[in-house]
Each structure stands twice: as structure tokens, then as C-alpha cells.
Motif scaffolding. Structure first.
Motif, mmCIF file in Angstrom:
data_model
loop_
_atom_site.group_PDB
_atom_site.id
_atom_site.type_symbol
_atom_site.label_atom_id
_atom_site.label_comp_id
_atom_site.label_asym_id
_atom_site.label_seq_id
_atom_site.Cartn_x
_atom_site.Cartn_y
_atom_site.Cartn_z
ATOM 1 N N VAL A 39 38.692 37.718 44.502
ATOM 2 C CA VAL A 39 38.299 39.107 44.772
ATOM 3 C C VAL A 39 38.153 39.933 43.504
ATOM 4 O O VAL A 39 38.822 39.702 42.502
ATOM 5 N N SER A 40 37.249 40.920 43.613
ATOM 6 C CA SER A 40 37.044 41.916 42.552
ATOM 7 C C SER A 40 37.963 43.097 42.814
ATOM 8 O O SER A 40 38.583 43.201 43.865
ATOM 9 N N ALA A 41 37.960 44.040 41.869
ATOM 10 C CA ALA A 41 38.688 45.292 42.045
ATOM 11 C C ALA A 41 38.013 46.120 43.149
ATOM 12 O O ALA A 41 36.815 45.983 43.385
ATOM 13 N N MET A 42 38.791 46.959 43.820
ATOM 14 C CA MET A 42 38.266 47.750 44.936
ATOM 15 C C MET A 42 37.201 48.754 44.466
ATOM 16 O O MET A 42 37.455 49.529 43.533
ATOM 17 N N THR A 45 36.805 50.907 41.061
ATOM 18 C CA THR A 45 38.053 50.937 40.280
ATOM 19 C C THR A 45 37.842 50.647 38.802
ATOM 20 O O THR A 45 38.390 51.341 37.941
ATOM 21 N N THR A 46 37.045 49.617 38.484
ATOM 22 C CA THR A 46 36.879 49.242 37.074
ATOM 23 C C THR A 46 36.228 50.388 36.289
ATOM 24 O O THR A 46 36.666 50.723 35.184
ATOM 25 N N ASP A 47 35.195 51.018 36.890
ATOM 26 C CA ASP A 47 34.560 52.177 36.224
ATOM 27 C C ASP A 47 35.577 53.293 36.026
ATOM 28 O O ASP A 47 35.594 53.958 34.988
ATOM 29 N N GLY A 72 42.937 46.230 38.138
ATOM 30 C CA GLY A 72 42.135 46.502 39.338
ATOM 31 C C GLY A 72 42.163 45.328 40.300
ATOM 32 O O GLY A 72 42.414 45.474 41.502
ATOM 33 N N GLU A 73 41.942 44.146 39.759
ATOM 34 C CA GLU A 73 41.906 42.934 40.591
ATOM 35 C C GLU A 73 43.300 42.595 41.115
ATOM 36 O O GLU A 73 43.445 41.998 42.181
ATOM 37 N N GLN A 74 44.327 42.987 40.367
ATOM 38 C CA GLN A 74 45.692 42.666 40.819
ATOM 39 C C GLN A 74 46.037 43.456 42.078
ATOM 40 O O GLN A 74 46.755 42.980 42.950
ATOM 41 N N GLY A 134 39.701 37.899 40.417
ATOM 42 C CA GLY A 134 38.503 37.565 39.657
ATOM 43 C C GLY A 134 38.532 38.226 38.289
ATOM 44 O O GLY A 134 39.418 39.053 37.994
ATOM 45 N N PHE A 135 37.587 37.842 37.420
ATOM 46 C CA PHE A 135 37.267 38.619 36.210
ATOM 47 C C PHE A 135 38.304 38.488 35.101
ATOM 48 O O PHE A 135 38.119 39.039 34.035
ATOM 49 N N GLN A 136 39.407 37.753 35.341
ATOM 50 C CA GLN A 136 40.463 37.726 34.319
ATOM 51 C C GLN A 136 40.967 36.330 34.050
ATOM 52 O O GLN A 136 40.859 35.442 34.886
ATOM 53 N N GLY A 148 33.980 40.134 31.116
ATOM 54 C CA GLY A 148 32.749 40.932 31.062
ATOM 55 C C GLY A 148 32.413 41.453 32.446
ATOM 56 O O GLY A 148 32.750 40.822 33.459
ATOM 57 N N ARG A 149 31.738 42.605 32.509
ATOM 58 C CA ARG A 149 31.450 43.249 33.788
ATOM 59 C C ARG A 149 30.748 42.273 34.733
ATOM 60 O O ARG A 149 29.846 41.541 34.333
ATOM 61 N N GLY A 150 31.187 42.295 35.968
ATOM 62 C CA GLY A 150 30.608 41.395 36.963
ATOM 63 C C GLY A 150 31.182 39.992 36.909
ATOM 64 O O GLY A 150 30.714 39.083 37.607
ATOM 65 N N GLY A 151 32.227 39.793 36.108
ATOM 66 C CA GLY A 151 32.719 38.445 35.823
ATOM 67 C C GLY A 151 33.442 37.725 36.956
ATOM 68 O O GLY A 151 33.733 36.532 36.835
ATOM 69 N N SER A 152 33.718 38.411 38.058
ATOM 70 C CA SER A 152 34.403 37.726 39.162
ATOM 71 C C SER A 152 33.568 36.584 39.743
ATOM 72 O O SER A 152 34.112 35.597 40.240
ATOM 73 N N ASP A 153 32.249 36.733 39.684
ATOM 74 C CA ASP A 153 31.376 35.640 40.155
ATOM 75 C C ASP A 153 31.695 34.367 39.367
ATOM 76 O O ASP A 153 31.742 33.262 39.914
HETATM 77 N N1 ASP Z 1 35.744 44.404 38.585
HETATM 78 C C1 ASP Z 1 34.903 43.870 37.540
HETATM 79 C C2 ASP Z 1 33.700 44.780 37.333
HETATM 80 O O1 ASP Z 1 33.573 45.787 38.000
HETATM 81 C C3 ASP Z 1 34.474 42.454 37.820
HETATM 82 C C4 ASP Z 1 33.586 42.250 39.019
HETATM 83 O O2 ASP Z 1 33.467 43.117 39.892
HETATM 84 O O3 ASP Z 1 32.999 41.169 39.128
HETATM 85 O O4 ASP Z 1 32.912 44.510 36.476
#
Ligand code: ASP
Ligand code: ADP
Ligand code: MG
Length: 405
Positions: A39-42, A45-47, A72-74, A134-136, A148-153
Motif C-alpha cells: 500500500v501507498s500513503a493515504m 499524505t506524501t505531498d 505515510g506508508e506506515q 510501498g515506496f520504502q 522516488g515518487r510513485g515508487g510503491s508500484d
Molecule cells: N506515497 C508515495 C508517493 O506519493 C509513493 C506512491 O504513492 O507510490 O509518491
């Protein structure tokens, strides 16, 4: 089967959404499958965390940036695990470090080096649903890193590769991969399938629906990805090897990227080693340069232009200012209100005239092209940022991408 699912920020944006995701995960588990849910942050949240950092300091150390961004992901793994527990199923949440995700030391844009999967496997063998942040990850000195942004994928695909999963599903807020961003162009059409190569280009060129590195890993390990919506049960898009696709289109999709800035340097001397010195200095400062154009020589001098991300512009300008005398340059300009629009298609190489059609579409809209770059499967143009949406629409129309084939 062993199924890895990834749920993005909007899929877990609030308590209701988290309970709905828990239902989805539990339904798969009830069918007798092992499930790893990344999972990503809600929501945003990251922004919000990045904004908060900006209120405290203008120059955050990247190591501490990773410490805060990983929180965020935690939050979301704990909440999702609680919601799954409420549905009566055994579950455990793991941070990136606990899940064995080992990265290099490049804080804020770390690459996954490997996955120590003992803990993950032990939890699965015990019958647990495993929820992973994700992402960490963690570097070899136990520092928290982010991808990096979007890294949970990328976390999801790396876990699918390490665990040899049977299925890797990326759940997001649109029904799949479209011919262009469906939020910009409602007539965009969902693709049933797209090749790794094309998806990799689209992702690099601004289609944020998949993190570029996740596509790279999927291609490397031959893992088909199913990109689909967590808001419905519609079939999504399969990202896979091109082999068994019906036909190769000249143009499959249109992407755009606003995180672009252009720098132009005038009248540098025309002699060997000039480009080397400039781009070496930029590389030393870790500025990622994208397009480069050098004008034809006149009177022993050239102009050199290049693009980088807007995030790197400050660093890049500093480098250029410092090195200008060494290059014999007369000055430089910059513009951070530009965009890159691109067409992508594996059939481009065998279809002459595709680039000309692109330029025609943009010319018809009176859009000026500031820079152009091409490869076998893409053409990109730098234009004014304010014209980006209009450019996407005109290209989508020109190549008739809304029509199903
Ligand atoms: N939470 C992180 C972001 O907003 C990672 C992700 O969503 O994939 O970039
Ligand atoms: P998530 O939080 O699930 O990771 P993202 O916001 O990172 O979601 O990615 C999904 C978004 O990607 C969509 O809402 C859409 O606006 C955008 N997008 C850009 N290009 C495309 C495309 N070609 N196909 C689908 N979505 C796209
Ligand atoms: Mg994303």
C-alpha cells in the motif's frame, strides 16, 4: 496462487476506502490464495509531508526526508491490517525494512538491490495475509530510503519477482492504462494490453499510472502486470511482452510531462571537450539531463540547450553559471514554463511520416516546437507549458486514438 496486489494513495484515501480494500484482499484470501498487499500513503499524505518540511527548512537533508516520507506508508499498512483483522483473517503489516527490501544509498530515489524474503515467506507459510509498506526500503547501513515518487508500484513488482508470484495487480483510481491521461482527455481509450517497451516509454515520458522502474523490473523478470481500478471490478490493462499482441500500432499513446525546464547557453567555443565539461559538471551535481540540442556552428561558436526536471533547475543553473567562463560562453537563458509532449508506439520505426504527422498536428494548433527528440518508438517535443493540454488533444485526435481497433 500467490498474488501480489498494490493499492495506490486514492485507493486507501480514507477509512471507508481502507475497509473496502480490506474486503477485496480478504475475498482473494477466502478463495484460497496467498496474498501480499502493498500500500501507498493515504491520499495526498506524501505531498502534505513535503509541504510540512518546506515550512521548517528550505534545504532538508535527503536522509531525513526519507525518514519523514516513509511514515505515510506506515500509517496505511497498520490501518489496513487492522481492517483485515476485523474481517476475521490472520494478517501482519511489515515496513519496507521488515519485508527485507534492500536498496542502494540514493536517498529519495533509491533503487531496490534485492529482497531478503525469509520473513515474508515465513508469514505466508503461517497463513498470514501480509501487508507491506510501498515506496520504502533500507540500505546496508540500516538507513531508511525511499524509491522516488510513485515508487510503491516498484515495491509490488520487486516483491512479485522475489516471491515468484503468479499474479501482480496494480490497483489505482482509473480502469487501466489509457491512450493518454483520462483526467486530461475524457475521450482517452483504455488499452486492453500494452507492451513493456511502450509502457516503459509512456511511464518515463510522464504517464504516472506506473512508476518507470516498476515496468523495468516487470520486463526484466517477465512478470505480466494487471493495472486496474480499486473502485470497480472492470478488467484493466495487461502490461506484457509484445509477442502475442494482434498488431503493432504506429502510435499507441500520448504522454505529457510538466516537470521539465530548459536551459540554453549561447556562443560556447566550438572545440572538442566542451560538451564533455558541461555535462560532466552537471552529472557531478546529480542533475539528470534529458534532451540535448547543439546548434550548427557559426563563427567558431555553438549554442547548446538541454532540459532537466524543474526540481533540478536550481542546481543546474548554479553549475552553468560556474562553468560558463570555462566554456567561453556569452550567456544563458532558462525557462521553467515548458512541457514535454510525446507520442509513443512500437510501430513507429516501420511507419514513415509519423513524426511529420505529429508536427502537422501541433502546427495546426499554432504550437511552437522549442526542442525535438526521437527514438525508434517515440517522438518528444518541448513546447510552452500552457499549451500542453491542447497539444495532447490535437495529437490524440490526429492519430485517431479514441477509435477502438
Ligand atoms: N506515497 C508515495 C508517493 O506519493 C509513493 C506512491 O504513492 O507510490 O509518491
Ligand atoms: P496511485 O495513487 O494509484 O498510484 P497515480 O496518481 O500514481 O495513482 O496514477 C494514476 C493516475 O495516472 C490517473 O489518475 C491518471 O490521471 C494518471 N495517468 C497519466 N497518464 C495515464 C494513462 N496513460 N493512463 C491512465 N492513467 C494515466
Ligand atoms: Mg502511483
Amino acid at each position: 496462487m500467490l498474488i501480489v496486489q498494490k493499492y495506490g494513495g486514492s485507493s486507501v484515501a480514507d477509512a471507508d476506502r481502507i475497509r473496502q480494500v480490506a474486503e477485496r484482499v480478504v475475498n482473494v484470501y477466502r478463495e484460497g490464495h496467498q496474498v501480499v498487499a502493498v500500500v501507498s500513503a493515504m491520499g495526498d499524505t506524501t505531498d502534505e509531508l513535503i509541504h510540512l518540511v518546506g515550512e521548517v527548512t528550505g534545504s532538508p537533508p535527503e536522509r531525513e526526508m526519507d525518514v519523514i516520507l516513509s511514515t505515510g506508508e506506515q500509517v496505511s499498512i497498520a490501518l489496513l491490517a487492522m481492517a483485515i483483522k476485523d474481517l476475521g483473517k490472520p494478517v501482519i503489516s511489515l515496513t519496507g525494512a521488515q519485508a527485507g527490501i534492500v536498496t542502494d544509498k540514493a536517498h529519495t530515489k533509491a533503487r531496490i538491490l534485492g529482497v531478503s524474503k525469509n520473513r515474508l515467506q515465513a508469514e505466508l507459510v503461517q497463513g498470514n495475509i501480509v501487508v507491506v509498506a510501498g515506496f520504502q526500503g533500507i540500505d546496508e547501513d540500516n538507513n531508511i530510503t525511499t524509491l522516488g515518487r510513485g515508487g510503491s508500484d516498484t515495491t509490488a513488482v520487486a516483491l512479485a519477482a522475489a516471491l515468484k508470484a503468479d499474479l501482480c495487480e496494480i490497483y489505482t483510481d482509473v480502469d487501466g492504462v489509457y491512450t493518454t491521461d483520462p483526467r486530461v482527455l475524457p475521450e482517452a481509450r483504455k488499452l486492453d494490453a500494452v507492451s513493456y517497451d511502450e509502457m516503459l516509454e509512456l511511464a518515463h515520458l510522464g504517464a504516472v499510472v506506473l512508476h518507470p522502474r516498476s515496468v523495468e523490473l516487470a520486463m526484466q523478470y517477465g512478470i505480466p502486470l494487471h493495472v486496474r481500478s480499486s473502485f470497480n471490478h472492470n478488467p484493466g490493462t495487461t502490461v506484457k511482452e509484445a509477442g502475442n499482441m494482434e498488431k503493432t500500432l504506429a502510435v499507441t499513446g500520448v504522454a505529457y510531462d510538466l516537470n521539465v525546464a530548459r536551459i540554453g547557453i549561447f556562443d560556447v567555443v566550438d572545440q572538442p571537450g566542451i560538451a564533455y565539461r558541461l555535462f560532466k559538471a552537471l552529472a557531478n551535481e546529480k542533475v539528470n539531463v534529458d534532451m540535448i540540442v547543439q546548434s550548427a556552428m557559426r563563427n567558431g561558436h555553438n549554442d547548446i540547450s538541454f532540459t532537466c526536471t524543474r526540481d533540478d533547475l536550481k542546481k543546474a543553473l548554479q553549475v552553468v553559471e560556474n562553468i560558463l567562463p570555462e566554456l567561453g560562453g556569452k550567456g544563458f537563458t532558462w525557462d521553467d514554463k515548458v512541457a514535454k509532449v510525446s507520442i509513443v508506439g512500437a510501430g513507429m520505426a516501420s511507419n514513415p511520416g509519423v513524426a511529420a504527422m505529429m508536427f502537422e498536428a501541433l502546427a495546426e494548433e499554432g504550437i511552437n516546437l522549442e526542442m525535438i527528440s526521437t527514438s525508434e518508438i517515440k517522438v518528444s517535443c518541448i513546447i510552452k507549458a500552457e499549451e500542453a493540454k491542447n497539444a495532447v488533444k490535437s495529437l490524440h485526435d490526429k492519430f485517431e486514438l479514441a477509435l477502438s481497433r
